[in-house]
Design a protein around this motif. Structure first.
Motif, PDB file in Angstrom:
ATOM      1  N   LEU A  56      41.688 -39.823  41.909  1.00 45.60           N
ATOM      2  CA  LEU A  56      42.885 -39.427  41.498  1.00 45.60           C
ATOM      3  C   LEU A  56      42.941 -38.168  41.014  1.00 45.60           C
ATOM      4  O   LEU A  56      44.188 -37.681  40.877  1.00 45.60           O
ATOM      5  CB  LEU A  56      43.562 -40.680  40.967  1.00 45.60           C
ATOM      6  CG  LEU A  56      43.855 -41.948  41.483  1.00 45.60           C
ATOM      7  CD1 LEU A  56      44.523 -42.885  40.609  1.00 45.60           C
ATOM      8  CD2 LEU A  56      44.552 -41.801  42.771  1.00 45.60           C
ATOM      9  N   LEU A  57      41.951 -37.574  40.554  1.00 43.45           N
ATOM     10  CA  LEU A  57      42.178 -36.155  40.194  1.00 43.45           C
ATOM     11  C   LEU A  57      42.325 -35.315  40.983  1.00 43.45           C
ATOM     12  O   LEU A  57      42.871 -34.080  41.060  1.00 43.45           O
ATOM     13  CB  LEU A  57      40.703 -35.727  39.266  1.00 43.45           C
ATOM     14  CG  LEU A  57      40.289 -36.591  38.105  1.00 43.45           C
ATOM     15  CD1 LEU A  57      39.239 -36.096  37.667  1.00 43.45           C
ATOM     16  CD2 LEU A  57      41.543 -36.148  37.154  1.00 43.45           C
ATOM     17  N   VAL A  58      42.281 -35.576  42.305  1.00 45.75           N
ATOM     18  CA  VAL A  58      42.352 -34.649  43.466  1.00 45.75           C
ATOM     19  C   VAL A  58      43.276 -35.067  44.462  1.00 45.75           C
ATOM     20  O   VAL A  58      43.787 -34.457  45.554  1.00 45.75           O
ATOM     21  CB  VAL A  58      41.122 -34.181  44.068  1.00 45.75           C
ATOM     22  CG1 VAL A  58      40.454 -33.264  43.163  1.00 45.75           C
ATOM     23  CG2 VAL A  58      40.173 -35.132  44.566  1.00 45.75           C
ATOM     24  N   HIS A  59      43.457 -36.373  44.675  1.00 47.78           N
ATOM     25  CA  HIS A  59      44.394 -37.251  45.784  1.00 47.78           C
ATOM     26  C   HIS A  59      45.367 -38.072  45.102  1.00 47.78           C
ATOM     27  O   HIS A  59      45.227 -38.755  43.839  1.00 47.78           O
ATOM     28  CB  HIS A  59      43.490 -38.148  46.776  1.00 47.78           C
ATOM     29  CG  HIS A  59      42.457 -37.291  47.454  1.00 47.78           C
ATOM     30  ND1 HIS A  59      42.997 -36.651  48.261  1.00 47.78           N
ATOM     31  CD2 HIS A  59      41.112 -37.154  47.464  1.00 47.78           C
ATOM     32  CE1 HIS A  59      41.599 -35.868  49.097  1.00 47.78           C
ATOM     33  NE2 HIS A  59      40.786 -36.272  48.556  1.00 47.78           N
ATOM     34  N   SER A  60      46.378 -38.332  45.861  1.00 45.62           N
ATOM     35  CA  SER A  60      47.580 -39.165  45.313  1.00 45.62           C
ATOM     36  C   SER A  60      46.993 -40.554  45.431  1.00 45.62           C
ATOM     37  O   SER A  60      46.305 -41.003  46.006  1.00 45.62           O
ATOM     38  CB  SER A  60      48.799 -38.860  46.110  1.00 45.62           C
ATOM     39  OG  SER A  60      48.473 -39.352  47.218  1.00 45.62           O
ATOM     40  N   ALA A  61      47.901 -41.448  44.426  1.00 39.77           N
ATOM     41  CA  ALA A  61      47.484 -42.689  44.646  1.00 39.77           C
ATOM     42  C   ALA A  61      47.838 -43.421  45.836  1.00 39.77           C
ATOM     43  O   ALA A  61      47.165 -44.125  46.497  1.00 39.77           O
ATOM     44  CB  ALA A  61      48.386 -43.390  43.486  1.00 39.77           C
ATOM     45  N   GLU A  62      48.845 -42.872  46.378  1.00 38.97           N
ATOM     46  CA  GLU A  62      49.265 -43.178  47.804  1.00 38.97           C
ATOM     47  C   GLU A  62      47.942 -42.982  48.931  1.00 38.97           C
ATOM     48  O   GLU A  62      47.925 -43.973  49.589  1.00 38.97           O
ATOM     49  CB  GLU A  62      50.563 -42.550  48.431  1.00 38.97           C
ATOM     50  CG  GLU A  62      51.048 -43.118  49.536  1.00 38.97           C
ATOM     51  CD  GLU A  62      52.207 -42.035  49.986  1.00 38.97           C
ATOM     52  OE1 GLU A  62      52.226 -41.623  51.249  1.00 38.97           O
ATOM     53  OE2 GLU A  62      53.092 -41.941  49.291  1.00 38.97           O
ATOM     54  N   MET A 121      43.391 -45.361  52.076  1.00 34.84           N
ATOM     55  CA  MET A 121      42.052 -45.256  52.418  1.00 34.84           C
ATOM     56  C   MET A 121      41.365 -46.726  52.251  1.00 34.84           C
ATOM     57  O   MET A 121      40.754 -47.280  52.783  1.00 34.84           O
ATOM     58  CB  MET A 121      41.329 -43.957  51.738  1.00 34.84           C
ATOM     59  CG  MET A 121      41.475 -42.754  52.280  1.00 34.84           C
ATOM     60  SD  MET A 121      41.176 -42.532  53.965  1.00 34.84           S
ATOM     61  CE  MET A 121      42.798 -42.561  54.733  1.00 34.84           C
ATOM     62  N   ARG A 122      41.717 -47.119  50.913  1.00 33.81           N
ATOM     63  CA  ARG A 122      41.561 -48.398  50.424  1.00 33.81           C
ATOM     64  C   ARG A 122      41.776 -49.646  51.696  1.00 33.81           C
ATOM     65  O   ARG A 122      40.894 -50.307  51.854  1.00 33.81           O
ATOM     66  CB  ARG A 122      42.007 -48.677  49.240  1.00 33.81           C
ATOM     67  CG  ARG A 122      41.124 -50.273  48.671  1.00 33.81           C
ATOM     68  CD  ARG A 122      42.067 -50.644  47.354  1.00 33.81           C
ATOM     69  NE  ARG A 122      43.555 -50.844  47.600  1.00 33.81           N
ATOM     70  CZ  ARG A 122      43.901 -52.139  48.261  1.00 33.81           C
ATOM     71  NH1 ARG A 122      43.219 -52.904  48.792  1.00 33.81           N
ATOM     72  NH2 ARG A 122      45.282 -52.019  48.470  1.00 33.81           N
ATOM     73  N   GLU A 123      42.935 -49.345  52.209  1.00 31.70           N
ATOM     74  CA  GLU A 123      43.406 -50.127  53.309  1.00 31.70           C
ATOM     75  C   GLU A 123      42.620 -50.377  54.470  1.00 31.70           C
ATOM     76  O   GLU A 123      42.545 -51.303  55.227  1.00 31.70           O
ATOM     77  CB  GLU A 123      44.860 -49.850  53.608  1.00 31.70           C
ATOM     78  CG  GLU A 123      45.687 -50.198  52.584  1.00 31.70           C
ATOM     79  CD  GLU A 123      47.184 -49.835  52.933  1.00 31.70           C
ATOM     80  OE1 GLU A 123      47.537 -49.031  53.974  1.00 31.70           O
ATOM     81  OE2 GLU A 123      48.155 -49.828  52.054  1.00 31.70           O
TER      82      GLU A 123
END
Length: 105
Positions: A24-30, A35-37
């Protein structure tokens, strides 16, 4: 401290998946959640996401291992940076133009 020559033996480094916090330091939570999905998505949905990315010019393929693979890749980069900063490993970047263009010597 001198950097090891290009022919020096490689040093194996322990690698673990990057944490959510690091990602999350470089990518949004969305983006992280999307990606988790991929780990739980159906093959049809993974194919749809792949086709969408490819139609945008991206060379990306999604499967049920995408999320874990991405976390391991990011964790590997963090491990390498930590080792370089700690002085236990060195890096050498040579012939950057060929590396960026995927050319092999």
């Amino acid at each position: 401290q001198p950097i090891a020559p290009a022919y020096a033996p490689l040093v194996p480094l322990p690698c673990k998946p990057a944490s959510r916090e690091n990602i999350l330091l470089v990518h949004s939570a969305e983006y992280y959640e999307r990606m988790r999905e991929t780990a739980e998505a159906t093959n049809e949905l993974l194919l749809e996401w792949t086709n969408t990315k490819m139609s945008m010019g991206d060379d990306v393929y999604f499967n049920e291992h995408t999320f874990e693979s991405a976390k391991l890749a990011a964790g590997g980069v963090l491990c390498c940076v930590d080792a370089v900063l700690a002085g236990t490993a060195g890096i050498k970047i040579d012939d950057v133009d060929n590396l960026k263009n995927g050319n092999k010597r």
